[in-house]
Design an enzyme around this catalytic site. Structure first.
Site, PDB file in Angstrom:
ATOM      1  N   HIS A 219      22.146  70.463 -33.449  1.00 17.75           N
ATOM      2  CA  HIS A 219      23.026  69.363 -33.027  1.00 17.75           C
ATOM      3  C   HIS A 219      22.778  68.115 -33.876  1.00 17.75           C
ATOM      4  O   HIS A 219      23.719  67.478 -34.357  1.00 17.75           O
ATOM      5  CB  HIS A 219      22.766  69.084 -31.536  1.00 17.75           C
ATOM      6  N   GLU A 220      21.490  67.785 -34.073  1.00 20.40           N
ATOM      7  CA  GLU A 220      21.168  66.550 -34.815  1.00 20.40           C
ATOM      8  C   GLU A 220      21.499  66.690 -36.296  1.00 20.40           C
ATOM      9  O   GLU A 220      21.983  65.745 -36.919  1.00 20.40           O
ATOM     10  CB  GLU A 220      19.695  66.164 -34.612  1.00 20.40           C
TER      11      GLU A 220
ATOM     12  N   CYS B 188      26.027  64.573 -25.760  1.00 17.28           N
ATOM     13  CA  CYS B 188      25.624  63.722 -26.885  1.00 17.28           C
ATOM     14  C   CYS B 188      25.673  62.264 -26.453  1.00 17.28           C
ATOM     15  O   CYS B 188      26.624  61.848 -25.790  1.00 17.28           O
ATOM     16  CB  CYS B 188      26.579  63.957 -28.050  1.00 17.28           C
ATOM     17  N   LEU B 189      24.655  61.489 -26.848  1.00 18.96           N
ATOM     18  CA  LEU B 189      24.640  60.065 -26.496  1.00 18.96           C
ATOM     19  C   LEU B 189      25.838  59.321 -27.075  1.00 18.96           C
ATOM     20  O   LEU B 189      26.264  58.309 -26.524  1.00 18.96           O
ATOM     21  CB  LEU B 189      23.342  59.405 -26.996  1.00 18.96           C
TER      22      LEU B 189
ATOM     23  N   HIS C 159      25.026  66.009 -36.972  1.00 22.99           N
ATOM     24  CA  HIS C 159      25.351  64.580 -37.078  1.00 22.99           C
ATOM     25  C   HIS C 159      25.226  64.094 -38.520  1.00 22.99           C
ATOM     26  O   HIS C 159      25.993  63.230 -38.965  1.00 22.99           O
ATOM     27  CB  HIS C 159      24.397  63.750 -36.207  1.00 22.99           C
TER      28      HIS C 159
ATOM     29  N   GLY D 148      17.444  63.784 -28.333  1.00 24.32           N
ATOM     30  CA  GLY D 148      17.500  63.749 -29.792  1.00 24.32           C
ATOM     31  C   GLY D 148      18.409  62.629 -30.248  1.00 24.32           C
ATOM     32  O   GLY D 148      19.270  62.165 -29.487  1.00 24.32           O
TER      33      GLY D 148
ATOM     34  N   GLN E 281      23.937  57.799 -35.624  1.00 22.42           N
ATOM     35  CA  GLN E 281      24.219  57.319 -34.269  1.00 22.42           C
ATOM     36  C   GLN E 281      23.757  55.880 -34.051  1.00 22.42           C
ATOM     37  O   GLN E 281      24.135  55.256 -33.068  1.00 22.42           O
ATOM     38  CB  GLN E 281      23.555  58.221 -33.225  1.00 22.42           C
TER      39      GLN E 281
HETATM   40 ZN    ZN Z   1      24.598  63.945 -30.637  1.00 25.00          ZN
END
Ligand code: ZN
Length: 149
Positions: A131-132, A89-90, A135, A46, A51
């Site tokens: 999670h997204e 998380c990236l 963000h 995701g 991000q």
């Molecule tokens: Zn993330």
């Protein structure tokens, strides 16, 4: 399509609130496509627009269920149950932690054509949606990691 540069923890843009998208236009569709490409290039499941440095309520998700979800202005309208599992998380590389999320969520959003969609999700997909969307509100999973796990 083009790869976008990822932003990492410590970058203040990850702590800002994203704005709603007024119209799903070609610029947003390009952003969605670029985000999908960037997610795959980084082996993510995701990605949220902040991000890649864009403060818009735009999210892409692929948890391997055969669908690529492109969500504009996603909003959770119902939750149920609870799951606690490892999350990463990236934007926070090399950290993982135990996070509790709802087991089921109902989310409404606009797809890439600007059509309203309602989706029932459970398990990993529900976790990823939570999670997204976090963000988009400047929240990282490390804020939610449970001590002692
Ligand atoms: Zn993330």
């Amino acid at each position: 399509m083009a790869l976008r540069n990822l932003r990492y923890e410590g970058d203040e843009i990850l702590r800002k609130k994203s704005r709603e998208v007024p119209v799903v236009d070609n610029k947003i569709r390009t952003l969605l496509d670029d985000m999908v490409e960037t997610m795959y290039a980084n082996d993510g499941v995701g990605l949220a627009a902040p991000q890649v440095g864009i403060l818009r309520r735009v999210v892409v998700i692929d948890v391997g269920d055969g669908n690529v979800y492109k969500m504009v202005n996603p909003k959770i309208i119902k939750t149920g149950g609870k799951q606690t599992d490892q999350e990463g998380c990236l934007s926070v590389p090399e950290k993982i932690g135990m996070v509790s999320r709802p087991m089921n969520v109902r989310v409404e959003y606009l797809n890439e054509n600007g059509e309203k969609v309602e989706l029932n999700a459970e398990g990993l997909l529900a976790r990823c949606i939570c999670h997204e969307i976090d963000h988009l509100d400047g929240i990282l999973f490390i804020d939610r990691v449970e001590e002692g796990n």
